[in-house]
Design a protein around this motif. Structure first.
Motif, short mmCIF file in Angstrom:
data_model
loop_
_atom_site.label_atom_id
_atom_site.label_comp_id
_atom_site.label_asym_id
_atom_site.label_seq_id
_atom_site.Cartn_x
_atom_site.Cartn_y
_atom_site.Cartn_z
N ALA A 219 0.83 -1.21 0.00
CA ALA A 219 0.00 0.00 0.00
C ALA A 219 0.86 1.26 0.00
CB ALA A 219 -0.93 0.00 1.21
N MET A 220 1.95 1.26 0.77
CA MET A 220 2.83 2.44 0.79
C MET A 220 3.56 2.60 -0.53
SD MET A 220 4.46 2.61 4.64
CE MET A 220 4.77 0.85 4.80
N THR A 221 3.99 1.48 -1.12
CA THR A 221 4.64 1.54 -2.43
C THR A 221 3.70 2.12 -3.47
OG1 THR A 221 6.03 -0.37 -1.87
CG2 THR A 221 5.80 0.19 -4.21
N ALA A 222 2.45 1.67 -3.44
CA ALA A 222 1.46 2.18 -4.40
C ALA A 222 1.19 3.66 -4.20
CB ALA A 222 0.16 1.38 -4.26
N ALA A 223 1.18 4.11 -2.95
CA ALA A 223 0.94 5.53 -2.67
C ALA A 223 2.06 6.39 -3.26
CB ALA A 223 0.84 5.76 -1.16
N TYR A 224 3.30 5.95 -3.12
CA TYR A 224 4.41 6.69 -3.72
C TYR A 224 4.33 6.68 -5.24
CZ TYR A 224 7.26 7.76 0.39
OH TYR A 224 7.74 8.30 1.55
N GLU A 225 3.98 5.53 -5.81
CA GLU A 225 3.91 5.43 -7.27
C GLU A 225 2.81 6.31 -7.83
OE1 GLU A 225 3.54 1.27 -7.99
OE2 GLU A 225 5.71 0.91 -7.87
N ARG A 226 1.70 6.44 -7.13
CA ARG A 226 0.64 7.35 -7.59
C ARG A 226 1.13 8.79 -7.56
NH1 ARG A 226 -2.67 3.94 -4.46
NH2 ARG A 226 -2.68 5.43 -2.73
N GLY A 227 2.09 9.06 -6.71
CA GLY A 227 2.68 10.39 -6.64
C GLY A 227 3.87 10.56 -7.56
N ALA A 228 3.97 9.72 -8.60
CA ALA A 228 5.04 9.81 -9.60
C ALA A 228 6.41 9.60 -8.99
CB ALA A 228 4.97 11.16 -10.33
N SER A 229 6.48 8.75 -7.98
CA SER A 229 7.75 8.43 -7.36
C SER A 229 7.87 6.92 -7.25
CB SER A 229 7.86 9.08 -5.97
OG SER A 229 9.14 8.89 -5.43
N SER A 230 9.00 6.45 -6.81
CA SER A 230 9.21 5.01 -6.69
C SER A 230 10.04 4.75 -5.45
CB SER A 230 9.94 4.48 -7.93
OG SER A 230 10.21 3.11 -7.81
#
Length: 348
Positions: A270-281
């Motif tokens: 869930a945290m990884t997905a939140a960062y990815e939605r914010g154009a980060s990895s």
């Protein structure tokens, strides 16, 4: 004699001196230059971004000299530094940053508390290394936007134990740099540098600035702070190997990294997905893999590699345990210096 204008003739007929110029101060009298319009002379201080509404792209010529001319600052894009600022309790995050921080906190309610513990760890470990080994140059890489964070920065912690130390901040985000250069006066300098290309740091032209002459010497040991940085890097082992090649023996790396160990897969996902939605990895790694980053270094024990809230060499600092997210930290010494310290490789 030059022919007078109609307005000048009219003023002369009325017994008034002819107008020779106009300004916001009113008409100027004959024979005098008009008073300057100071509004035209007001300019933003160098390095300070012009105010912008969230979601707008602003192009400003006042960016630091080491950025390409006309570079656009997009305040509508999510910034990792802005997200971290919000988690730390700062006030510089944009709406997009706050939205991502809220998604991370929804996935891991402990995220803000762990972010603050990570921030404290960086300052605590850096000041310990400076005091223990007498090092007087510190590189804070990936410094972020922390001017308004209600916690002691790496710089303030280091200067508290070594007022003569020089702390240089590096970041590759132009928004971070305009914030830091405008507001963070305590640093010896804030330079553009990318941890994925260490030459931008260790061969940075800014190191030759007159203010730094005699204060930065790469032939001498340095403390390098990589707090919550390497989990945003695809190949962190290459970064640590590059530091080993460039730094003098006796240098100390302060590293913290988000881990999958003892953390539920659903939380990590869930945290990884939140960062990815914010154009980060972001890449969460197991503790064994994080400890292996210190290959060729010597991990300081005690405490070894431990959760950041429990890191202290003398065992006097103990933070609260957290279950929904874990960030572990370590201090690693580059062998070869005359100074001795009890060290071990592996997980502490």
């Amino acid at each position: 004699m030059a022919e007078e204008s109609a307005s000048a003739l009219e003023h002369r007929r009325n017994g008034q001196a002819p107008l020779v110029g106009l300004s916001r101060h009113g008409p100027a009298r004959e024979g005098r230059s008009p008073r300057p319009d100071h509004r035209r002379e007001r300019r933003h201080a160098p390095g300070v971004a012009r105010p912008a509404r969230e979601g707008r792209v602003v192009t400003t010529p006042d960016l630091p000299d080491d950025f390409p001319p006309g570079l656009a600052l997009d305040f509508g894009q999510v910034s990792r530094a802005g997200v971290y600022n919000d988690l730390l309790g700062g006030k510089s995050a944009t709406a997009a940053d706050r939205e991502t921080a809220q998604a991370i906190t929804a996935a891991s309610p402990d995220a803000p508390a762990v972010a603050r513990e990570n921030f404290r760890f960086a300052g605590r470990a850096a000041s310990w290394a400076v005091r223990r080994f007498g090092i007087r140059q510190v590189f804070d890489i990936g410094v972020g936007i922390v001017d308004d964070v209600p916690l002691d920065s790496v710089e303030s912690c280091v200067r508290a134990v070594a007022p003569d130390a020089t702390v240089l901040a590096f970041d590759n985000d132009p928004v971070v740099l305009v914030h830091a250069r405008a507001l963070r006066r305590g640093y010896g300098g804030v330079l553009r540098g990318d941890v994925r290309d260490l030459d931008t740091i260790f061969q940075n032209p800014g190191l030759a600035h007159p203010d730094l002459v005699g204060r930065i010497d790469l032939s001498q040991p340095a403390v390098v702070v990589l707090a919550a940085v390497l989990h945003f890097v695809e190949d962190p082992a290459a970064v640590m190997a590059g530091l080993r090649e460039r730094l003098a023996p006796g240098s100390v790396a302060i590293v913290s990294h988000a881990t999958t160990s003892h953390t539920g897969e659903d939380r990590v996902g869930a945290m990884t997905a939140a960062y990815e939605r914010g154009a980060s990895s972001i890449v969460f790694r197991p503790e064994e893999e994080i400890a292996a980053l210190a290959d060729g270094w010597e991990i300081v024990r005690p405490p070894g590699l431990v959760p950041v809230q429990g890191w202290s060499v003398d065992g006097t600092y103990h933070g609260e345990p957290y279950e929904t997210v874990r960030v572990v930290g370590m201090a690693a010494v580059l062998p070869g210096a005359s100074a001795t310290v009890e060290v071990a490789r592996g997980v502490g």
